[in-house]
Enzyme design. Structure first.
Site, mmCIF file in Angstrom:
data_model
loop_
_atom_site.group_PDB
_atom_site.id
_atom_site.type_symbol
_atom_site.label_atom_id
_atom_site.label_comp_id
_atom_site.label_asym_id
_atom_site.label_seq_id
_atom_site.Cartn_x
_atom_site.Cartn_y
_atom_site.Cartn_z
ATOM 1 C CG ASP A 20 -33.792 50.311 50.527
ATOM 2 O OD1 ASP A 20 -34.302 50.690 49.451
ATOM 3 O OD2 ASP A 20 -34.372 50.432 51.614
ATOM 4 N NE ARG A 52 -35.938 53.424 58.131
ATOM 5 C CZ ARG A 52 -36.607 53.276 57.000
ATOM 6 N NH1 ARG A 52 -36.119 52.525 56.037
ATOM 7 N NH2 ARG A 52 -37.770 53.877 56.816
ATOM 8 C CG ASP A 65 -39.171 50.689 57.572
ATOM 9 O OD1 ASP A 65 -39.034 50.494 56.350
ATOM 10 O OD2 ASP A 65 -40.173 51.231 58.068
ATOM 11 C CG ASP A 119 -41.629 44.090 46.849
ATOM 12 O OD1 ASP A 119 -41.835 43.078 46.171
ATOM 13 O OD2 ASP A 119 -42.187 44.269 47.944
ATOM 14 C CE LYS A 138 -39.329 40.636 49.869
ATOM 15 N NZ LYS A 138 -40.273 40.914 50.966
ATOM 16 C CE LYS A 151 -37.954 57.710 56.480
ATOM 17 N NZ LYS A 151 -38.708 57.871 57.725
ATOM 18 N N GLY A 152 -34.273 54.115 53.268
ATOM 19 C CA GLY A 152 -33.618 52.854 53.588
ATOM 20 C C GLY A 152 -32.246 52.660 52.967
ATOM 21 C CG PHE A 164 -42.248 42.290 56.381
ATOM 22 C CD1 PHE A 164 -42.907 43.209 55.575
ATOM 23 C CD2 PHE A 164 -41.463 42.758 57.412
ATOM 24 C CE1 PHE A 164 -42.788 44.572 55.806
ATOM 25 C CE2 PHE A 164 -41.338 44.127 57.659
ATOM 26 C CZ PHE A 164 -42.007 45.028 56.848
ATOM 27 C CB VAL A 165 -36.504 40.541 55.275
ATOM 28 C CG1 VAL A 165 -36.765 39.112 54.872
ATOM 29 C CG2 VAL A 165 -36.344 41.427 54.048
HETATM 30 C C1 PRP Z 1 -38.403 50.848 49.376
HETATM 31 C C2 PRP Z 1 -37.324 51.087 48.330
HETATM 32 C C3 PRP Z 1 -38.107 51.549 47.148
HETATM 33 C C4 PRP Z 1 -39.401 50.790 47.287
HETATM 34 C C5 PRP Z 1 -39.381 49.584 46.405
HETATM 35 O O1 PRP Z 1 -38.727 52.050 49.994
HETATM 36 O O2 PRP Z 1 -36.383 52.053 48.740
HETATM 37 O O3 PRP Z 1 -38.310 52.939 47.179
HETATM 38 O O4 PRP Z 1 -39.514 50.342 48.639
HETATM 39 O O5 PRP Z 1 -40.663 49.009 46.364
HETATM 40 P P1 PRP Z 1 -41.358 48.689 44.975
HETATM 41 O O6 PRP Z 1 -40.364 48.001 44.092
HETATM 42 O O7 PRP Z 1 -42.515 47.757 45.357
HETATM 43 O O8 PRP Z 1 -41.863 49.975 44.395
HETATM 44 P P2 PRP Z 1 -39.736 52.117 51.232
HETATM 45 O O9 PRP Z 1 -41.115 52.403 50.777
HETATM 46 O O10 PRP Z 1 -39.541 50.896 52.070
HETATM 47 O O11 PRP Z 1 -39.266 53.420 51.972
HETATM 48 P P3 PRP Z 1 -38.002 53.620 52.939
HETATM 49 O O12 PRP Z 1 -36.774 53.399 52.103
HETATM 50 O O13 PRP Z 1 -38.139 55.034 53.395
HETATM 51 O O14 PRP Z 1 -38.144 52.605 54.042
#
Ligand code: PRP
Length: 200
Positions: free
Chosen positions: A110, A175, A169, A113, A141, A53-54, A162-163
């Site tokens: 978004d 968000r 979120d 990581d 990140k 979603k982000g 953690f941001v």
């Molecule tokens: C975020 C982002 C990626 C994932 C990246 O989604 O949109 O899908 O994290 O993390 P990674 O590189 O460690 O795999 P999130 O799980 O926060 O879901 P959201 O967008 O619904 O908040």
């Protein structure tokens, strides 16, 4: 600002300790990315794909800074479990509406990581034979990266903290902050302080 508006704003920002990236800096960077993408993709009718979603805040702002014709689609994912996600397994809960074979695809994120989610999604999209497939993420990140991925467009590198905000979120909250901020230490679970895995 009215008293009621002030009270609502205080409620939203209650857990915030520090603004890390102000709204103006985000706007500026998104404009730069939009200009670069417009130049690079001119005449290619690209398809922008976002993962919910982000990403929807960044996607909406970026699209308004892109000056060439583009199409947009979204996918939604759900990790099977924390352990499965750590192994890079994710489940598509909404697939694309658009076939991407032969299309120039720009995948919009978004945050990247560990890179596990993106790696899985890029493999999935590549198997559909797009003409090209590149990545644009507003936040990167790099500290916990497990897979080396090529990110063509990056907005900001984030510290190992953690941001929240601008789509990121904490327990589905924050968000809608127009900036990126750190949370107060007492607000967050210790294990999450260096991560943006929203697993709780
Ligand atoms: C975020 C982002 C990626 C994932 C990246 O989604 O949109 O899908 O994290 O993390 P990674 O590189 O460690 O795999 P999130 O799980 O926060 O879901 P959201 O967008 O619904 O908040």
């Amino acid at each position: 600002m009215t008293t009621d508006e002030n009270k609502m704003l205080q409620e939203l920002t209650h857990g915030i300790s520090e603004v890390l990236i102000p709204e103006e800096s985000i706007n500026q960077r998104v404009s730069e990315l939009g200009a670069a993408i417009s130049q690079d993709y001119e005449g290619r009718n690209p398809l922008f794909i976002g993962v919910l979603k982000g990403v929807f805040f960044f996607m909406a702002d970026l699209l308004r800074k892109v000056t060439i014709p583009v199409e947009v689609d979204f996918i939604a994912i759900s990790s099977y479990s924390l352990e499965a996600r750590d192994k890079g397994f994710v489940r598509l809960v909404k697939d694309l509406d658009t076939p991407i074979t032969g299309r120039h695809v720009l995948f919009i994120e978004d945050v990247v990581d560990t890179g596990l989610t993106l790696n899985y999604l890029l493999q999935n999209l590549n198997s559909r034979s797009p003409a090209s497939l590149e990545v644009c993420t507003i936040f990167n990140k790099p500290h916990h990266r497990l897979i080396d991925l090529s990110l063509k467009y990056v907005g900001f590198d984030l510290p190992d903290r953690f941001v929240v905000g601008y789509g990121l979120d904490y327990r589905e909250r924050y968000r809608n902050l127009p900036y990126v901020a750190l949370l107060k230490a007492q607000t967050i679970t210790p294990a999450l302080r260096g991560s943006n895995l929203n697993i709780i």
